[in-house]
Design an enzyme around this catalytic site. Structure first.
Site, PDB file in Angstrom:
ATOM      1  N   ARG A 100       0.987  -1.006   0.088  1.00 23.94           N
ATOM      2  CA  ARG A 100      -0.202  -0.072   0.107  1.00 23.94           C
ATOM      3  C   ARG A 100       0.969   1.367   0.078  1.00 23.94           C
ATOM      4  O   ARG A 100       1.787   1.411   0.733  1.00 23.94           O
ATOM      5  CB  ARG A 100      -0.885   0.193   1.240  1.00 23.94           C
ATOM      6  CG  ARG A 100      -1.506   1.303   1.309  1.00 23.94           C
ATOM      7  CD  ARG A 100      -2.513   1.493   2.356  1.00 23.94           C
ATOM      8  NE  ARG A 100      -3.796   0.871   2.002  1.00 23.94           N
ATOM      9  CZ  ARG A 100      -5.011   0.788   2.583  1.00 23.94           C
ATOM     10  NH1 ARG A 100      -5.292   1.635   3.486  1.00 23.94           N
ATOM     11  NH2 ARG A 100      -5.866   0.210   1.962  1.00 23.94           N
ATOM     12  N   HIS A 127      -7.577   0.634  -6.326  1.00 22.58           N
ATOM     13  CA  HIS A 127      -7.718  -0.272  -5.018  1.00 22.58           C
ATOM     14  C   HIS A 127      -8.271  -1.494  -5.492  1.00 22.58           C
ATOM     15  O   HIS A 127      -9.595  -1.860  -5.147  1.00 22.58           O
ATOM     16  CB  HIS A 127      -8.664   0.465  -4.018  1.00 22.58           C
ATOM     17  CG  HIS A 127      -8.567  -0.104  -2.882  1.00 22.58           C
ATOM     18  ND1 HIS A 127      -7.860  -0.715  -2.305  1.00 22.58           N
ATOM     19  CD2 HIS A 127      -9.213   0.435  -1.459  1.00 22.58           C
ATOM     20  CE1 HIS A 127      -7.886  -1.378  -0.937  1.00 22.58           C
ATOM     21  NE2 HIS A 127      -8.735  -0.356  -0.652  1.00 22.58           N
ATOM     22  N   GLN A 130      -9.982  -4.159  -3.089  1.00 20.53           N
ATOM     23  CA  GLN A 130     -11.462  -3.583  -2.465  1.00 20.53           C
ATOM     24  C   GLN A 130     -12.632  -4.071  -3.483  1.00 20.53           C
ATOM     25  O   GLN A 130     -13.617  -4.398  -2.975  1.00 20.53           O
ATOM     26  CB  GLN A 130     -11.213  -2.126  -2.148  1.00 20.53           C
ATOM     27  CG  GLN A 130     -12.597  -1.566  -1.852  1.00 20.53           C
ATOM     28  CD  GLN A 130     -13.045  -1.945  -0.439  1.00 20.53           C
ATOM     29  OE1 GLN A 130     -12.380  -1.707   0.439  1.00 20.53           O
ATOM     30  NE2 GLN A 130     -14.396  -2.147  -0.153  1.00 20.53           N
ATOM     31  N   ASP A 224     -17.326   7.066  -1.060  1.00 11.21           N
ATOM     32  CA  ASP A 224     -16.018   6.827  -0.302  1.00 11.21           C
ATOM     33  C   ASP A 224     -15.606   8.341   0.439  1.00 11.21           C
ATOM     34  O   ASP A 224     -16.236   9.244   0.285  1.00 11.21           O
ATOM     35  CB  ASP A 224     -14.909   6.783  -1.467  1.00 11.21           C
ATOM     36  CG  ASP A 224     -13.402   6.423  -0.599  1.00 11.21           C
ATOM     37  OD1 ASP A 224     -13.192   6.155   0.492  1.00 11.21           O
ATOM     38  OD2 ASP A 224     -12.538   6.663  -1.563  1.00 11.21           O
ATOM     39  N   CYS A 265     -16.416   1.607   1.113  1.00  6.85           N
ATOM     40  CA  CYS A 265     -15.212   0.959   1.408  1.00  6.85           C
ATOM     41  C   CYS A 265     -14.615   1.001   2.938  1.00  6.85           C
ATOM     42  O   CYS A 265     -13.936   0.191   3.251  1.00  6.85           O
ATOM     43  CB  CYS A 265     -14.100   1.163   0.122  1.00  6.85           C
ATOM     44  SG  CYS A 265     -13.622   3.017   0.374  1.00  6.85           S
ATOM     45  N   ARG A 293     -13.031  -8.379   2.549  1.00  9.39           N
ATOM     46  CA  ARG A 293     -11.884  -8.122   2.123  1.00  9.39           C
ATOM     47  C   ARG A 293     -10.870  -9.273   2.498  1.00  9.39           C
ATOM     48  O   ARG A 293     -10.073  -9.480   1.929  1.00  9.39           O
ATOM     49  CB  ARG A 293     -11.403  -6.855   3.239  1.00  9.39           C
ATOM     50  CG  ARG A 293     -12.209  -5.416   3.060  1.00  9.39           C
ATOM     51  CD  ARG A 293     -12.099  -4.984   1.408  1.00  9.39           C
ATOM     52  NE  ARG A 293     -10.750  -5.201   0.946  1.00  9.39           N
ATOM     53  CZ  ARG A 293      -9.905  -4.063   1.327  1.00  9.39           C
ATOM     54  NH1 ARG A 293     -10.070  -3.120   2.000  1.00  9.39           N
ATOM     55  NH2 ARG A 293      -8.583  -4.177   0.832  1.00  9.39           N
TER      56      ARG A 293
HETATM   57  N1  NVA Z   1     -10.006   6.935  -1.312  1.00 11.12           N
HETATM   58  C1  NVA Z   1      -9.379   6.614   0.312  1.00 11.12           C
HETATM   59  C2  NVA Z   1      -9.791   4.972   0.176  1.00 11.12           C
HETATM   60  C3  NVA Z   1      -9.522   4.390   1.763  1.00 11.12           C
HETATM   61  C4  NVA Z   1      -9.601   2.932   1.559  1.00 11.12           C
HETATM   62  C5  NVA Z   1      -7.993   6.993   0.408  1.00 11.12           C
HETATM   63  O1  NVA Z   1      -7.187   6.705  -0.714  1.00 11.12           O
HETATM   64  O2  NVA Z   1      -7.739   7.431   1.289  1.00 11.12           O
HETATM   65  N1   CP Z   2     -11.085  -0.211   2.656  1.00 13.45           N
HETATM   66  C1   CP Z   2     -10.010  -0.017   3.123  1.00 13.45           C
HETATM   67  O1   CP Z   2      -8.853  -0.257   2.443  1.00 13.45           O
HETATM   68  O2   CP Z   2      -9.817   0.207   4.322  1.00 13.45           O
HETATM   69  P1   CP Z   2      -8.418   0.383   4.936  1.00 13.45           P
HETATM   70  O3   CP Z   2      -7.842   1.778   4.380  1.00 13.45           O
HETATM   71  O4   CP Z   2      -8.643   0.498   6.380  1.00 13.45           O
HETATM   72  O5   CP Z   2      -7.447  -0.646   4.762  1.00 13.45           O
END
Ligand code: NVA
Ligand code: CP
Length: 314
Positions: A100, A127, A130, A224, A265, A293
């Site tokens: 990540r 992502h 997800q 989101d 998500c 997940r």
């Molecule tokens: N768009 C959000 C998704 C988190 C799972 C981010 O990138 O922070």
């Molecule tokens: N939805 C998701 O990716 O959650 P986290 O940021 O907690 O991993």
């Protein structure tokens, strides 16, 4: 297919296989509890995570392996060791790497320089893991026949919006993304990729700026967070103002079909992108979605490590 670097790496057949396996892992979590016996999976994250981290660590354990969690600044990358060298080193120890981070190009570089599967656990652009969880959840609600159904995302044109369009295209669905447009619109490259896939799968892609038109008769209303990880804090006030008309509240939900579901998500900000009434209401499937997940990451690891995904042919 060696890596899952982006959602568009998956073919419709790959998605079918992963969704079916995830559904099995939902019923029998320990069905393949020796698949990764004596093996390790590295999980490297330079952004926070609740679900992806815990789902990944749990999935590895359920497959009989050991997860190794590495926080952002723990590696020598922060002191100038290259991504390519790091990729070669991790390939010598682990059976897969879940990453990540911010830049998609860093994930691509890891993929290009490693011999083990690299799995994108979220970048600024995409992502993929997800979206698999989302579609297992969608299938639980509506089954496989999605003809005539509309799958709508409203809010920021971010990584989730891109992934929503791409996976909807792979599934042959009618997918809609509604954002305020301008700098909040989804990236043109993500929209073109979804359209390219849709031309092969028969999906219908709509990118709108009207949240009500997007919500009208939708089977899924998805949103989101408005401030994603890495978004500049100084833009918060203007961004929240621009996105305010895209908040999912009862009024917007009431435009959807009678058996519609609400998805997110997570993490969520009640009172910003969604009202508490909707996210904690009877149409919300967020807990099941979050549960999947683990089942989907377990399925990805299982099939990718065994070399059973074919990759896209778009
Ligand atoms: N768009 C959000 C998704 C988190 C799972 C981010 O990138 O922070
Ligand atoms: N939805 C998701 O990716 O959650 P986290 O940021 O907690 O991993």
């Amino acid at each position: 297919m060696k890596d899952l670097l982006r959602t568009s790496d998956l073919s419709p057949a790959d998605v079918e296989l992963l969704l079916d396996t995830a559904a099995q892992f939902a019923v029998k979590p320990f069905l393949a509890n020796t698949a990764l016996a004596n093996r390790t999976v590295a999980i490297y994250m330079t952004k926070p995570s609740t679900r992806t981290r815990l789902a990944s660590e749990t999935a590895v354990a359920h497959l009989g392996g050991s997860p190794i969690f590495i926080r952002g600044d723990d590696l020598q990358i922060g002191r100038g060791e290259t991504i390519a060298d790091t990729a070669r080193i991790i390939s010598g120890y682990a059976s897969a790497l879940i990453i990540r981070t911010f830049k998609q190009s860093d994930v691509d570089e890891l993929g290009a320089n490693s011999t083990i599967p690299i799995i994108n656990g979220l970048t600024d652009d995409d992502h993929p893991t997800q979206l698999l969880a989302d579609w297992v959840t969608i299938r639980e609600a509506f089954g496989k026949d999605i003809a005539g159904r509309k799958f709508t995302y409203v809010g920021d044109g971010n990584n989730m919006a891109h992934a929503w369009l791409t996976m909807g295209a792979i599934m042959g669905a009618h997918v809609v993304v509604a954002t305020p447009g301008g700098s909040y619109a989804p990236d043109i490259s993500a929209v073109s990729k979804a359209q390219e896939i849709a031309a092969k799968t028969g999906a219908k892609i709509e990118v709108l700026t009207d949240p009500e038109a997007a919500a009208k008769d939708a089977s899924v209303l998805y949103t989101d967070v408005w401030m994603s990880m890495g978004d500049p804090e100084e833009e918060r006030v203007s961004k929240l103002k621009a996105l305010a008309p895209f908040a999912v509240d009862k009024k917007l939900m009431d435009l959807t079909v009678p058996d519609s579901i609400f998805m997110h998500c997570l993490p969520a900000h009640r009172g910003e992108e969604v009202s508490a009434e909707v996210i904690d209401g009877e149409r919300s499937v967020i807990w099941r979605e979050a549960y999947h997940r683990r089942t989907t990451i377990q399925a990805i690891l299982y099939h990718l490590v065994r070399g059973e995904l074919s990759g896209n042919t778009y």
